[in-house]
Each structure stands twice: as structure tokens, then as C-alpha cells.
Design an enzyme around this catalytic site. Structure first.
Site, mmCIF file in Angstrom:
data_model
loop_
_atom_site.group_PDB
_atom_site.id
_atom_site.type_symbol
_atom_site.label_atom_id
_atom_site.label_comp_id
_atom_site.label_asym_id
_atom_site.label_seq_id
_atom_site.Cartn_x
_atom_site.Cartn_y
_atom_site.Cartn_z
ATOM 1 N N TYR A 134 45.727 -15.551 -31.391
ATOM 2 C CA TYR A 134 45.073 -16.128 -30.222
ATOM 3 C C TYR A 134 44.103 -15.114 -29.632
ATOM 4 C CZ TYR A 134 48.632 -19.853 -29.807
ATOM 5 O OH TYR A 134 49.445 -20.939 -30.006
ATOM 6 N N TYR B 141 52.366 -18.027 -36.931
ATOM 7 C CA TYR B 141 52.395 -16.633 -36.461
ATOM 8 C C TYR B 141 53.816 -16.283 -36.019
ATOM 9 C CZ TYR B 141 51.951 -18.968 -31.903
ATOM 10 O OH TYR B 141 52.128 -19.792 -30.823
ATOM 11 N N ARG C 221 56.302 -19.384 -35.483
ATOM 12 C CA ARG C 221 55.862 -20.692 -34.986
ATOM 13 C C ARG C 221 55.113 -21.423 -36.096
ATOM 14 N NH1 ARG C 221 54.982 -22.878 -30.417
ATOM 15 N NH2 ARG C 221 56.009 -24.528 -31.550
ATOM 16 N N HIS D 102 50.117 -25.030 -35.034
ATOM 17 C CA HIS D 102 50.060 -26.103 -34.045
ATOM 18 C C HIS D 102 48.799 -25.982 -33.204
ATOM 19 C CE1 HIS D 102 52.003 -22.699 -32.003
ATOM 20 N NE2 HIS D 102 51.392 -23.124 -30.921
ATOM 21 N N HIS E 87 47.640 -26.902 -29.212
ATOM 22 C CA HIS E 87 48.114 -27.304 -27.878
ATOM 23 C C HIS E 87 47.171 -28.366 -27.305
ATOM 24 C CE1 HIS E 87 50.972 -23.872 -27.283
ATOM 25 N NE2 HIS E 87 50.144 -23.265 -28.114
#
Lengths: 235, 197
Positions: A107, A146, A156, A159, A161
Site C-alpha cells: 500500500y 501481503y 491477506r 482484495h 476495499h
């Protein structure tokens, strides 16, 4: 004047607040029962966002983060679908915001310490409004899995959000959408906190029809929001 | 026949560059809404609303997003469902990332909401999202200097008396702008009332 209340939050479809295998819920979930609130004007109204607030590249994450003239690395994808209520009625002109990591699983957020590379040409945030039939479309880069610190060797699943408003304060939804066939799903305590019967509602469907030839594969993902109750309320 | 609702999932810790980009110093995106609801021409009493969110260990939550939804000073929502017209230049909606302030307070600059009707005290509707909340929580903020209308409020009266205080923001004496403090306790003896709406 008659106004509609909204159906209740579907407790059989939503995760419980306390899901101990997702450790952050332990100190952050309410412990006392929620207090029922008979919906008033405060709950059946909601903020309005105009189409004018959205800029042309806001729904194209393959373009809106370019800083050195080159496109972001990774697999381009299209994520599209519709926003409807529980009766299938389209939710028009409602705001959808998204954010995600890049194709390496990183991110752009300054608190993300995963030592995968940032991509100077990928920001990872975007938004759009649904059209008059409730449809939306995003162009982006497929996010990666990640690691995270929930438990040893925790990962995780990839995905995106999503944040949606719908027509009222009561219809607010923030969720995550996953990819079909991901072996990490059944190991993920956030995904698995969702009741089994509704987990499929969090997984995109691959769609050759939504793909654009020579450019990007397509995935379909629909949102189902709380709808008006059958019984209107008297004001 | 009804379809099942899409389940909620946590907002996670990394929302701010997408949802509160300007406030959180990610200039790539503009913010659609911020923690100031004032436009310069907003009518009403300007107030500052601030507080912190505490977890079950008493630690301050530094990665929450808090949203507010309120009427204008005349008790009107800027929404088609609302029966009256609001004064223009008031969105009624604000958003704040608790990761920005050095003490991890949420801070809103807004106006004091008016009264919708005689059974409704002035209040602000609050939605809170954070890592560790799989489903957002709803609460309401009432005002400590509205005792008379608070006691007539149809929602507040459904809350057990000993928990009503968790919904009342305290006015800070002698500061400008007029400031109200509302802390949120996710757990514990003073756990904030959260509503099932």
C-alpha cells in the site's frame, strides 16, 4: 408525507463484531448489546454527492497515479457491476470509493511496512458514481496478497476495499472484494468471520464479457444494500 | 423474495489515502468531504467537536475513520427525503481520520445542529470504522447544554438512564470557538451506546 424506513441490517449475512481469530476485534468490538433505534429522519436521509465531484480519471487507477509517464506494473483488470437493494432495484448516482495495494502487495500508506516495492505510477485510490441504472466500472491493477501480523505466517488474500453510501445514513457499507479461487481465503480470519452462507457475496466473478479484448480481463462484483421497508412511516 | 445483503468487512488500517486523502496528506486525490463542514457562508453557531476513541485496553485508536451526518441550524437535512429545504452551502456530512492529529483526536468544525421536531433534541449522527471493526458502529452525539430537549428526545429515552451520559458531548467552558468534547469507549465500564438502526 410518507417516508420509508430501511430493512434491518442482516445479522445472518454480516460478520459478528467479536471474531477472536481476527485479533484486533478483541479490544475493539462492542461488548454490550446494540440498542435498537426506531429509524427517524436522521437515519433515512443521507449525504448527497454530485457527479461533478468526480474527475475523469478517478475511476481509472491504471492512469490516475502515473508520475513518470509510464503505466503501473502488474496485470490490468476491469472491475464492474451494479449496486442494487435487496429487491433488486438499482441504486443510481451513489458514490463508490475504492482503495487497494499495488501488484506487489504494498500500500502507498505510510504505515505499511511490508518490504515489497512501491510503484511510482500506482496510487491505489479511486472513485466513481453509479449511473442511472446502478452500474459502475473501475480500471485498476490486480492487487497482490501481503503478509500481516495477525498470527504466524498470516497472509491477506488479494482484495480491493470498497466504500458505498446508498440512499441513506442507514445504508452505509464498507467492505472488501476478493478474487475467485484464491487458496488464501479459507485461511483469512477476516473473510472467514463472515457467515459461510454469505461469503460468496464477497468474491468477484470472472467475466469474459466484461473483459476488453487486447487490454484487460474483467471481473463482476455486485453490491446489495439495505432497501426500503415495505411499510412506510408516517411523518 | 429478498436478496442477501452484501456483508461488511473491516475498513482496515490503510484507508486514508483513498477516503481522507487531503487531510491525511496524500495529494493525489482531492477529498470529497473533510472534517470542516463550514463553507464561509454557513448559517448557524460555529462549533468545534472533538474527542478520542478508546479501545478495551484504554489505548487511543489512531487508525479510525469517523463520519458525521447532521442537520443545519434549522433542523433540516440536505436530502430529498427531508421535508424542508436546507440553507445552501451546508452538506451536513463530514469525515475525519484520527491518525492525523498529534493526540489522535478526531476534530470537526461545524455548526450546532437545530431541532427537527419537539421529540428530537439537537444531535449529530456518528458512524465509526476502524481496523478490528468488521462492521461499523452507529452512535449519536447530544449536547450537554440541551438538557430540556434531551429529556424529551424519543431516542435518548429508550437508552437506559445510566448509559445516556455516554451519548452527551460536554461543552468546554470559556473557549472560542464553542467546543464540545465527545470521547468514544469501545468497551468497558463507560462503553458508548451503539445503536442497531
Amino acid at each position: 408525507m410518507l417516508k420509508s424506513q430501511f430493512t434491518a441490517r442482516d445479522w445472518g449475512s454480516n460478520p459478528k463484531y467479536l471474531s477472536p481469530s481476527y485479533k484486533s476485534t478483541i479490544l475493539r468490538s462492542p461488548t454490550k448489546p446494540l440498542i435498537p433505534l426506531k429509524q427517524t429522519l436522521s437515519e433515512i436521509t443521507g449525504p448527497v454527492f454530485g457527479h461533478h465531484s468526480i474527475k475523469p480519471l478517478d475511476n481509472d487507477l491504471t492512469q490516475n497515479g502515473i508520475t513518470d509517464g509510464r503505466e503501473p506494473l502488474g496485470e490490468r483488470i476491469i472491475v464492474s457491476g451494479k449496486v442494487i437493494d435487496e429487491k433488486g432495484r438499482p441504486q443510481r448516482s451513489t458514490l463508490i470509493e475504492i482503495w487497494q495495494c499495488n501488484s506487489a502487495g504494498r500500500y502507498i500508506h505510510s504505515n505499511d511496512q511490508h518490504n515489497a516495492p512501491l510503484d511510482p505510477n500506482f496510487f491505489g485510490g479511486g472513485r466513481c458514481m453509479t449511473d442511472e441504472n446502478g452500474y459502475y466500472k473501475f480500471y485498476t491493477i490486480k492487487p497482490a496478497a501481503y503478509p500481516w501480523g495477525n498470527h504466524p505466517n498470516a497472509w491477506r488474500p488479494a482484495h480491493i476495499h470498497f466504500s458505498l453510501f446508498g440512499p441513506a445514513y442507514a445504508t452505509r457499507l464498507i467492505t472488501q472484494s476478493y478474487f475467485p479461487g484464491d487458496p488464501l481465503l479459507e485461511l483469512d480470519p477476516i473473510f472467514m468471520a463472515t457467515p459461510k452462507s454469505s461469503r460468496n457475496l464477497l468474491i468477484k466473478q470472472f467475466s469474459i464479457g466484461a473483459s476488453e479484448e487486447g487490454f484487460a480481463l474483467g471481473y463482476n462484483f455486485d453490491f446489495i444494500l439495505r432497501g426500503p421497508n415495505a411499510t412506510p412511516m408516517e411523518n | 423474495m429478498s436478496l442477501k445483503q452484501t456483508p461488511s468487512q473491516t475498513i482496515g488500517p490503510f484507508f486514508s489515502y483513498g477516503l481522507t486523502p487531503e487531510q491525511s496528506n496524500y495529494p493525489n486525490l482531492s477529498s470529497l468531504s473533510t472534517n470542516s463542514l463550514l463553507t464561509g457562508s454557513t448559517i448557524g453557531e460555529e462549533i468545534r467537536l472533538e474527542g478520542r476513541i478508546f479501545d478495551g485496553a484504554g489505548d487511543i485508536v489512531s487508525d479510525a475513520m469517523i463520519e458525521i451526518w447532521q442537520t443545519d441550524a434549522e433542523g433540516r437535512y440536505p436530502d430529498q427525503q427531508s421535508s424542508g429545504k436546507t440553507n445552501s452551502n451546508f452538506s451536513g456530512f463530514g469525515r475525519c481520520d484520527t491518525g492525523v492529529d498529534s493526540q489522535n483526536k478526531y476534530i470537526f468544525e461545524t455548526i450546532k445542529p437545530g431541532q427537527i421536531d419537539t421529540e428530537t433534541a439537537p444531535h449529530i449522527n456518528v458512524t465509526i470504522f476502524m481496523r478490528g471493526l468488521l462492521l461499523h458502529v452507529f452512535t449519536r452525539i447530544y449536547f450537554s447544554d440541551e438538557g430540556r430537549s434531551n429529556s424529551a428526545d424519543a431516542v435518548l429515552s429508550t437508552v437506559p438512564f445510566d448509559r445516556q451520559k455516554t451519548l452527551i458531548a460536554k461543552k468546554v467552558a470559556g473557549v472560542t470557538p464553542v467546543t464540545y468534547v465527545f470521547d468514544v469507549f469501545l468497551q468497558g465500564e463507560n462503553e458508548t451506546v451503539f445503536f442497531d438502526i
